[in-house]
Design a protein around this motif. Structure first.
Motif, PDB file in Angstrom:
ATOM      1  N   UNK A 102       0.820  -1.201   0.000  1.00  0.00           N
ATOM      2  CA  UNK A 102       0.000   0.000   0.000  1.00  0.00           C
ATOM      3  C   UNK A 102       0.858   1.257   0.000  1.00  0.00           C
ATOM      4  N   UNK A 105       2.275   1.892  -3.257  1.00  0.00           N
ATOM      5  CA  UNK A 105       1.272   2.513  -4.128  1.00  0.00           C
ATOM      6  C   UNK A 105       1.194   4.023  -3.873  1.00  0.00           C
ATOM      7  N   UNK A 106       1.224   4.422  -2.597  1.00  0.00           N
ATOM      8  CA  UNK A 106       1.189   5.845  -2.250  1.00  0.00           C
ATOM      9  C   UNK A 106       2.403   6.541  -2.872  1.00  0.00           C
ATOM     10  N   UNK A 109       1.951   6.970  -6.579  1.00  0.00           N
ATOM     11  CA  UNK A 109       1.018   8.079  -6.871  1.00  0.00           C
ATOM     12  C   UNK A 109       1.765   9.399  -6.820  1.00  0.00           C
ATOM     13  N   UNK A 140       7.392  13.310   0.880  1.00  0.00           N
ATOM     14  CA  UNK A 140       6.244  13.937   0.225  1.00  0.00           C
ATOM     15  C   UNK A 140       6.043  15.369   0.665  1.00  0.00           C
TER      16      UNK A 140
ATOM     17  N   UNK B 129     -10.543  -0.826  -4.375  1.00  0.00           N
ATOM     18  CA  UNK B 129      -9.199  -0.692  -3.831  1.00  0.00           C
ATOM     19  C   UNK B 129      -9.247  -0.828  -2.315  1.00  0.00           C
ATOM     20  N   UNK B 188      -8.421   4.270 -10.420  1.00  0.00           N
ATOM     21  CA  UNK B 188      -7.468   4.749  -9.439  1.00  0.00           C
ATOM     22  C   UNK B 188      -6.906   6.105  -9.844  1.00  0.00           C
ATOM     23  N   UNK B 189      -6.372   6.783  -8.852  1.00  0.00           N
ATOM     24  CA  UNK B 189      -5.776   8.098  -9.098  1.00  0.00           C
ATOM     25  C   UNK B 189      -4.624   7.994 -10.087  1.00  0.00           C
ATOM     26  N   UNK B 239     -10.381   6.859  -3.566  1.00  0.00           N
ATOM     27  CA  UNK B 239      -9.162   6.747  -2.742  1.00  0.00           C
ATOM     28  C   UNK B 239      -9.438   7.153  -1.294  1.00  0.00           C
ATOM     29  N   UNK B 357      -2.216  10.173   2.179  1.00  0.00           N
ATOM     30  CA  UNK B 357      -3.061  10.223   0.973  1.00  0.00           C
ATOM     31  C   UNK B 357      -3.061  11.587   0.312  1.00  0.00           C
ATOM     32  N   UNK B 361      -3.372  13.350  -3.784  1.00  0.00           N
ATOM     33  CA  UNK B 361      -4.736  13.757  -4.172  1.00  0.00           C
ATOM     34  C   UNK B 361      -4.771  15.240  -4.498  1.00  0.00           C
TER      35      UNK B 361
END
Lengths: 141, 456
Positions: A102, A105-106, A109, A140, B129, B188-189, B239, B357, B361
């Motif tokens: 996970x 995946x972050x 992105x 990030x 997801x 998904x994004x 998400x 997140x 986003x």
């Protein structure tokens, strides 16, 4: 071997040769050897290389001295308190494949949102796993 | 000898200064608008950027997009770096023979892609997801293939433009825009971001079109596209709901009092995944939060401690999530302030999941915002060309003089582009600056120039 002709008087030749005296030495041997060595080394290569290097060094020195000062970049540095999310540092998640996936995946992105299509890795497995939640959050900022 | 040395040295000094001089600052990309086609174009919608509804076929496009990606991957010919560069080459310089040979290797791919573009709908049918199952079905391989497909379409497009085949070039653009739109329709994004990037590539091709002399006008083709073209609302909401899908029991928290064991297992799952250790301070804050919401002390004491903590965590999370969803429901110029406030609020929270997140986003939403602006500015460029065509090549004195078509609004402000227009030396110039956030490259801005009539 042919016989000498009767008209040639060898004795006269001998006398004439005996009358010859060596000339005084006008050629300096040391100078001759020096000049010979110098002439053999003459060429444009090294002098040209010296010339070019010297001129380049001078040119770059001038360029460096007239280059404008770099623009000041302001970087936001957050105070240590605002970074603290978890009371204790998060352990690495090498043992938890799902959570690692996970977070991978972050991370993916984030890369794609920053770099567009160039941020896409060839496969999900090729995507690097962040070493911890904290390191991922730091990257990030 | 010495004189020669001095001359050469001076020359090197000058060369050094020139080499070391700072590069001129990067500015917006300049697009020189070409005169439009003089002949009548056969209706406002002769050229479209999505397939004509009359060409649409029933069915789902997703399987065909996947087949097109498979065909691309399985093609015998492997595209080289040099061939890849054809997608960025000026149409005038394109080696047409080599390009035709290259495209011949991908006939199946392009045919399948065209069919996919003409399908009525697109449903990727991806499983929901969850944190537990993310690695099972991330379509990264396919995303890479579609990226190559976009480049292939650019190569085909440039050949068609070079040969003056505007009808075929428009069909190629339709495939690219359809792919982009379908990638943004759900999912998904990451998929949406790829869709937005492909839309940007296609818009770059449209900018080649409008620089081609005698090219038809695409104002109405652009205006007929959905707005926003790349709508990321569904994927962002998807998400944001990941934590609820991953732990369905969270939805019962507000309605029921769990047992100690149920609460402990749920907390272990959620906090364990987030690597979070809660302490007494967190518990105090959680209790206070529930009291502020109107729950009684007795009610709170009856709950397991883990449930109290989870409720607090969940309420914080849902509040930020709802603020973001509010922003997504509004037009961009109204949403900006709300979205920025929601992001700032989330950063101040201690919710690890939000902090993980939200950066992506936020960037995804900003990418949509930039994309909307890109579409609007190209419509402005076409409006300018329309004006020039009906006024013998002259530029409007001011932006509001253009009455041939309704003028687009700037999605960032909700107002017109009047402030970005000026006339200089008889040339109309629309200079649109780099979109937010700060720090984006200046080359993302655009300067559309309409040549003066004497220069045409």
């Amino acid at each position: 071997m042919s016989e000498p002709s009767e008209g040639v008087n060898l004795n006269d030749l001998e006398v004439a040769l005996r009358g010859l005296r060596p000339r005084p030495e006008t050629l300096d041997r040391e100078v001759l050897m020096y000049r010979a060595g110098r002439a053999s080394a003459r060429g444009w290569g090294w002098p040209l290389a010296t010339l070019v290097s010297t001129a380049l060094a001078l040119g770059l020195s001038v360029a460096l001295s007239i280059r404008p000062a770099p623009a000041t970049a302001y970087v936001d540095v957050k105070s240590p308190q605002s970074d603290a999310v978890i009371s204790s540092p998060s352990p690495p998640f090498t043992e938890d494949a799902e959570f690692g996936a996970w977070l991978r995946y972050i991370h993916l992105q984030e890369k794609v949102s920053l770099n567009g299509l160039d941020g896409l890795p060839p496969s999900f497995e090729a995507e690097e796993i962040p070493s911890s939640v904290d390191s991922l959050l730091q990257s990030m900022q | 000898m010495f004189r020669r040395f001095v001359i050469v040295a001076c020359g090197m000094i000058v060369a050094g200064v020139l080499l070391a001089a700072p590069a001129p600052p990067e500015g917006p990309k300049v697009i020189r608008l070409a005169p439009q086609a003089k002949v009548k174009e056969g209706g406002a919608f002769r050229y479209r950027l999505l397939p004509d509804p009359r060409d649409r076929t029933p069915g789902n496009a997703a399987p065909l997009w996947r087949l097109a990606g498979d065909a691309l991957r399985e093609a015998r010919h492997k595209i080289t770096e040099e061939e890849f560069d054809f997608s960025k080459m000026s149409p005038q310089k394109l080696p047409r023979k080599e390009v035709r040979i290259l495209l011949g290797h991908y006939v199946a791919t392009l045919h399948l892609a065209r069919q996919a573009a003409c399908r009525e709908r697109c449903n990727w049918e991806l499983p929901p997801l969850t944190i537990q199952a993310i690695q099972e079905y991330l379509p990264l391989g396919m995303l890479q293939q579609w990226r190559f497909l976009a480049s292939l379409l650019c190569i085909q497009y440039r050949l068609q433009l070079a040969e003056g085949r505007f009808d075929d070039a428009a069909e190629t653009l339709q495939i690219g825009f359809a792919l982009s739109h379908d990638l943004c329709s759900e999912g998904m994004v990451v998929q949406n971001l790829v869709g937005i990037a492909i839309a940007a590539i296609m818009l770059g091709q449209v900018e080649e079109w409008i620089q081609t002399p005698d090219s038809p006008n695409l104002y109405w083709a652009l205006s007929a596209l959905p707005r926003p073209f790349c709508d990321v609302r569904r994927s962002i909401e998807h998400e944001l709901n990941t934590i609820h899908r991953s732990y369905p029991a969270l939805r019962r928290l507000r309605r029921e009092t769990l047992t100690e064991r149920q609460a402990e297992e749920l907390a272990k799952g959620v906090f364990g995944y987030l690597r979070k250790t809660a302490d007494e301070n967190d518990l105090k804050r959680a209790r206070q939060h529930l009291l502020d919401l109107g729950r009684s002390e007795k009610e709170i004491d009856a709950m397991p401690k883990n449930q109290v903590l989870l409720l607090w965590y969940l309420d914080e999370y849902d509040r930020v999530r709802d603020d973001i969803l509010k922003a997504l429901a509004l037009p961009t110029w109204q949403a900006r302030r709300i979205m920025e406030a929601a992001i700032e609020d989330a950063r101040a929270k201690e919710s690890t999941i939000l902090r993980l997140l939200l950066p992506a986003l936020d960037k995804t939403w900003m990418a949509q915002m930039r994309s909307e602006r890109d579409f609007a500015r190209i419509r402005c460029a076409e409006a300018l060309r329309l004006y020039a065509k009906s006024h013998e090549g002259k530029s409007p004195a001011k932006w509001s003089d253009i009455t041939e078509v309704p003028l687009p609004l700037d999605p960032l402000t909700g107002k017109g582009f009047d402030d970005f227009y000026q006339v200089k030396d008889g040339r109309g110039i629309l200079e649109i600056p780099t979109p937010p956030p700060p720090g984006m490259p200046a080359s993302l801005g655009r300067r559309y120039e309409l040549a003066a009539p004497r220069d045409r």
